[in-house]
Design a protein around this motif. Sequence first.
Motif, PDB file in Angstrom:
ATOM      1  N   GLY A 112     -87.520  63.554   0.305  1.00  0.00           N
ATOM      2  CA  GLY A 112     -88.447  64.464  -0.368  1.00  0.00           C
ATOM      3  C   GLY A 112     -88.005  65.906  -0.386  1.00  0.00           C
ATOM      4  N   ARG A 113     -86.707  66.150  -0.533  1.00  0.00           N
ATOM      5  CA  ARG A 113     -86.182  67.526  -0.446  1.00  0.00           C
ATOM      6  C   ARG A 113     -85.671  68.063  -1.783  1.00  0.00           C
ATOM      7  NH1 ARG A 113     -81.635  67.880   3.257  1.00  0.00           N
ATOM      8  NH2 ARG A 113     -81.355  65.627   3.278  1.00  0.00           N
ATOM      9  N   ILE A 114     -86.151  67.528  -2.893  1.00  0.00           N
ATOM     10  CA  ILE A 114     -85.619  67.880  -4.207  1.00  0.00           C
ATOM     11  C   ILE A 114     -86.668  68.584  -5.056  1.00  0.00           C
ATOM     12  CG2 ILE A 114     -84.587  66.971  -6.323  1.00  0.00           C
ATOM     13  CD1 ILE A 114     -82.834  66.790  -3.756  1.00  0.00           C
ATOM     14  N   GLU A 115     -86.227  69.611  -5.774  1.00  0.00           N
ATOM     15  CA  GLU A 115     -87.024  70.276  -6.792  1.00  0.00           C
ATOM     16  C   GLU A 115     -86.225  70.282  -8.092  1.00  0.00           C
ATOM     17  OE1 GLU A 115     -89.119  73.995  -5.024  1.00  0.00           O
ATOM     18  OE2 GLU A 115     -87.359  73.603  -3.782  1.00  0.00           O
ATOM     19  N   LEU A 116     -86.921  70.137  -9.195  1.00  0.00           N
ATOM     20  CA  LEU A 116     -86.267  70.114 -10.498  1.00  0.00           C
ATOM     21  C   LEU A 116     -86.540  71.426 -11.211  1.00  0.00           C
ATOM     22  CD1 LEU A 116     -84.632  68.460 -12.566  1.00  0.00           C
ATOM     23  CD2 LEU A 116     -86.813  67.624 -13.478  1.00  0.00           C
ATOM     24  N   GLY A 117     -85.537  72.317 -11.199  1.00  0.00           N
ATOM     25  CA  GLY A 117     -85.621  73.531 -11.993  1.00  0.00           C
ATOM     26  C   GLY A 117     -85.155  73.235 -13.401  1.00  0.00           C
ATOM     27  N   ILE A 118     -85.931  73.660 -14.393  1.00  0.00           N
ATOM     28  CA  ILE A 118     -85.633  73.310 -15.779  1.00  0.00           C
ATOM     29  C   ILE A 118     -85.548  74.555 -16.652  1.00  0.00           C
ATOM     30  CG2 ILE A 118     -86.740  71.047 -15.569  1.00  0.00           C
ATOM     31  CD1 ILE A 118     -89.085  72.313 -17.270  1.00  0.00           C
ATOM     32  N   GLY A 119     -84.776  74.452 -17.718  1.00  0.00           N
ATOM     33  CA  GLY A 119     -84.714  75.449 -18.769  1.00  0.00           C
ATOM     34  C   GLY A 119     -84.547  74.749 -20.101  1.00  0.00           C
ATOM     35  N   VAL A 120     -84.691  75.486 -21.191  1.00  0.00           N
ATOM     36  CA  VAL A 120     -84.561  74.869 -22.509  1.00  0.00           C
ATOM     37  C   VAL A 120     -83.192  75.109 -23.126  1.00  0.00           C
ATOM     38  CG1 VAL A 120     -87.043  74.990 -22.917  1.00  0.00           C
ATOM     39  CG2 VAL A 120     -85.565  76.829 -23.753  1.00  0.00           C
ATOM     40  N   VAL A 184     -89.891  76.231 -13.632  1.00  0.00           N
ATOM     41  CA  VAL A 184     -89.436  76.657 -14.946  1.00  0.00           C
ATOM     42  C   VAL A 184     -88.601  77.929 -14.797  1.00  0.00           C
ATOM     43  CG1 VAL A 184     -90.115  77.407 -17.249  1.00  0.00           C
ATOM     44  CG2 VAL A 184     -91.443  75.637 -16.063  1.00  0.00           C
ATOM     45  N   GLY A 185     -87.388  77.894 -15.307  1.00  0.00           N
ATOM     46  CA  GLY A 185     -86.524  79.063 -15.289  1.00  0.00           C
ATOM     47  C   GLY A 185     -86.430  79.696 -16.659  1.00  0.00           C
ATOM     48  N   GLY A 186     -86.007  80.958 -16.690  1.00  0.00           N
ATOM     49  CA  GLY A 186     -85.819  81.624 -17.967  1.00  0.00           C
ATOM     50  C   GLY A 186     -86.190  83.092 -17.893  1.00  0.00           C
ATOM     51  N   HIS A 187     -85.928  83.787 -18.984  1.00  0.00           N
ATOM     52  CA  HIS A 187     -86.149  85.233 -19.026  1.00  0.00           C
ATOM     53  C   HIS A 187     -87.069  85.633 -20.178  1.00  0.00           C
ATOM     54  CE1 HIS A 187     -82.995  84.386 -21.909  1.00  0.00           C
ATOM     55  NE2 HIS A 187     -83.253  85.535 -22.499  1.00  0.00           N
ATOM     56  N   SER A 188     -87.696  84.650 -20.809  1.00  0.00           N
ATOM     57  CA  SER A 188     -88.504  84.915 -21.994  1.00  0.00           C
ATOM     58  C   SER A 188     -89.991  84.714 -21.706  1.00  0.00           C
ATOM     59  CB  SER A 188     -88.098  83.973 -23.136  1.00  0.00           C
ATOM     60  OG  SER A 188     -88.426  82.634 -22.793  1.00  0.00           O
ATOM     61  N   GLU A 189     -90.829  85.259 -22.600  1.00  0.00           N
ATOM     62  CA  GLU A 189     -92.267  85.030 -22.467  1.00  0.00           C
ATOM     63  C   GLU A 189     -92.603  83.551 -22.639  1.00  0.00           C
ATOM     64  OE1 GLU A 189     -95.120  87.399 -24.387  1.00  0.00           O
ATOM     65  OE2 GLU A 189     -94.244  89.317 -23.768  1.00  0.00           O
ATOM     66  N   GLY A 207     -79.737  87.891 -13.125  1.00  0.00           N
ATOM     67  CA  GLY A 207     -78.781  88.433 -14.085  1.00  0.00           C
ATOM     68  C   GLY A 207     -79.322  88.645 -15.475  1.00  0.00           C
ATOM     69  N   ALA A 208     -80.594  88.353 -15.722  1.00  0.00           N
ATOM     70  CA  ALA A 208     -81.165  88.568 -17.050  1.00  0.00           C
ATOM     71  C   ALA A 208     -80.996  90.029 -17.465  1.00  0.00           C
ATOM     72  CB  ALA A 208     -82.637  88.181 -17.062  1.00  0.00           C
ATOM     73  N   GLN A 209     -80.658  90.240 -18.725  1.00  0.00           N
ATOM     74  CA  GLN A 209     -80.386  91.586 -19.231  1.00  0.00           C
ATOM     75  C   GLN A 209     -81.648  92.281 -19.742  1.00  0.00           C
ATOM     76  OE1 GLN A 209     -76.928  92.783 -18.908  1.00  0.00           O
ATOM     77  NE2 GLN A 209     -77.345  91.058 -17.541  1.00  0.00           N
ATOM     78  N   VAL A 210     -82.781  91.790 -19.312  1.00  0.00           N
ATOM     79  CA  VAL A 210     -84.071  92.414 -19.615  1.00  0.00           C
ATOM     80  C   VAL A 210     -84.868  92.482 -18.320  1.00  0.00           C
ATOM     81  CG1 VAL A 210     -84.114  91.595 -22.003  1.00  0.00           C
ATOM     82  CG2 VAL A 210     -85.115  90.185 -20.194  1.00  0.00           C
ATOM     83  N   ASP A 211     -85.891  93.339 -18.310  1.00  0.00           N
ATOM     84  CA  ASP A 211     -86.769  93.436 -17.144  1.00  0.00           C
ATOM     85  C   ASP A 211     -87.703  92.226 -17.137  1.00  0.00           C
ATOM     86  OD1 ASP A 211     -88.392  94.136 -15.047  1.00  0.00           O
ATOM     87  OD2 ASP A 211     -89.329  95.847 -16.058  1.00  0.00           O
ATOM     88  N   THR A 212     -87.540  91.367 -16.138  1.00  0.00           N
ATOM     89  CA  THR A 212     -88.347  90.144 -16.092  1.00  0.00           C
ATOM     90  C   THR A 212     -89.632  90.304 -15.278  1.00  0.00           C
ATOM     91  OG1 THR A 212     -87.053  89.348 -14.201  1.00  0.00           O
ATOM     92  CG2 THR A 212     -86.354  88.632 -16.401  1.00  0.00           C
ATOM     93  N   VAL A 233     -98.509  78.508  -8.639  1.00  0.00           N
ATOM     94  CA  VAL A 233     -97.201  78.623  -9.286  1.00  0.00           C
ATOM     95  C   VAL A 233     -96.330  79.540  -8.424  1.00  0.00           C
ATOM     96  CG1 VAL A 233     -95.946  79.209 -11.393  1.00  0.00           C
ATOM     97  CG2 VAL A 233     -98.318  78.369 -11.541  1.00  0.00           C
ATOM     98  N   GLU A 234     -95.373  78.975  -7.716  1.00  0.00           N
ATOM     99  CA  GLU A 234     -94.521  79.759  -6.835  1.00  0.00           C
ATOM    100  C   GLU A 234     -93.614  80.669  -7.663  1.00  0.00           C
ATOM    101  OE1 GLU A 234     -91.310  79.177  -3.191  1.00  0.00           O
ATOM    102  OE2 GLU A 234     -91.482  77.620  -4.724  1.00  0.00           O
ATOM    103  N   LEU A 235     -93.522  81.929  -7.262  1.00  0.00           N
ATOM    104  CA  LEU A 235     -92.635  82.880  -7.923  1.00  0.00           C
ATOM    105  C   LEU A 235     -91.349  82.994  -7.112  1.00  0.00           C
ATOM    106  CD1 LEU A 235     -95.205  85.671  -8.844  1.00  0.00           C
ATOM    107  CD2 LEU A 235     -94.422  83.744 -10.263  1.00  0.00           C
ATOM    108  N   ILE A 236     -90.224  82.688  -7.751  1.00  0.00           N
ATOM    109  CA  ILE A 236     -88.914  82.742  -7.102  1.00  0.00           C
ATOM    110  C   ILE A 236     -88.146  83.879  -7.757  1.00  0.00           C
ATOM    111  CG2 ILE A 236     -86.818  81.461  -6.548  1.00  0.00           C
ATOM    112  CD1 ILE A 236     -88.412  78.874  -7.052  1.00  0.00           C
ATOM    113  N   LEU A 237     -87.889  84.937  -7.012  1.00  0.00           N
ATOM    114  CA  LEU A 237     -87.300  86.141  -7.575  1.00  0.00           C
ATOM    115  C   LEU A 237     -85.960  86.458  -6.934  1.00  0.00           C
ATOM    116  CD1 LEU A 237     -90.445  88.473  -7.630  1.00  0.00           C
ATOM    117  CD2 LEU A 237     -89.686  86.842  -9.377  1.00  0.00           C
TER     118      LEU A 237
END
Length: 294
Positions: A112-120, A184-189, A207-212, A233-237
């Motif tokens: 039980g030590r897995i998390e699935l980070g996803i992006g589009v 959920v990962g990403g730099h967009s709204e 590394g996102a080139q915008v203020d997230t 919703v955990e915030l990972i920064l």
Amino acid sequence: MKFALHFGNNTFSDPEGARRLVRLAEAAGFDSVFAVEHVVFPDNYTSVYPYAPGGRLPGGPSAKLPDPLIWLTWVAAATTRLRFMTAVMILPQRNPLVLAKEVATLDYLSGGRIELGIGVGWLKEEFEALGIPFERRGKRADEYVAAMRALWASDGASFAGEFVKFDKVSCNPKPVAKSVPIVVGGHSEAAARRAGRLGDGFFPSIGAQVDTMPLLDVVRRSAEQAGRDPAMVELILGCPGALPNSGSDPRAAVEERIARGAGRLALPVTAFLPDLETTLASFGEEIIRPYANA
């Protein structure tokens, strides 16, 4: 506060280096290690990489980038407590039934030590090479999340969507907790809204080139609009000021992120090189353990 190391599989792609990394991370008190993904690297692409100033993927086409799930299987077997996450897996490129099976198996075998980070995804040429439509990939990702959760929750699962359809099928073994956390990962709204609507966490990628930072409020509003508790919703920064040799007060940098609502900080493992043993151990003693004991 929890701490994670990012870019594990592309920084330590070799088998012995990978095991060395995760054993040192576990000993230092890190919560988790993240692995990144690309299936193929198109030689000639015009898509803009959003996480570096030059808009190009680092490393070049010959850089070793192990499949994240296989790499995580290898390192999970070398540890007992450390958690692992894909950060991120390009979800629309994967068959959701096959992926649900793979992730559940890895979670089951690791205890039980897995998390699935996803992006589009952002690399259109990679989608084209895989024969998968780049358009409407966000809608596809939403369906895939729902379909995988249905398969993990119970046997005889059914799902009827635009992209995924199955009727009364079972997929075993199940994850240890009957589901796997989806970050959920990403730099967009759009990514922030998706995290608030259906994610267990949000990771505005390093590394996102915008203020997230404004996206954190988007996550909270989206969660409320979906009838969810934003605190779930955990915030990972990222936290550049906490890195070795940053020239900043690392404790002050961590406290600033706590004030923003972060539950976990993701730090690039490259910042701890070249003396990995010393820098990870020092960080664990000076930063991680005081927060773990607070």
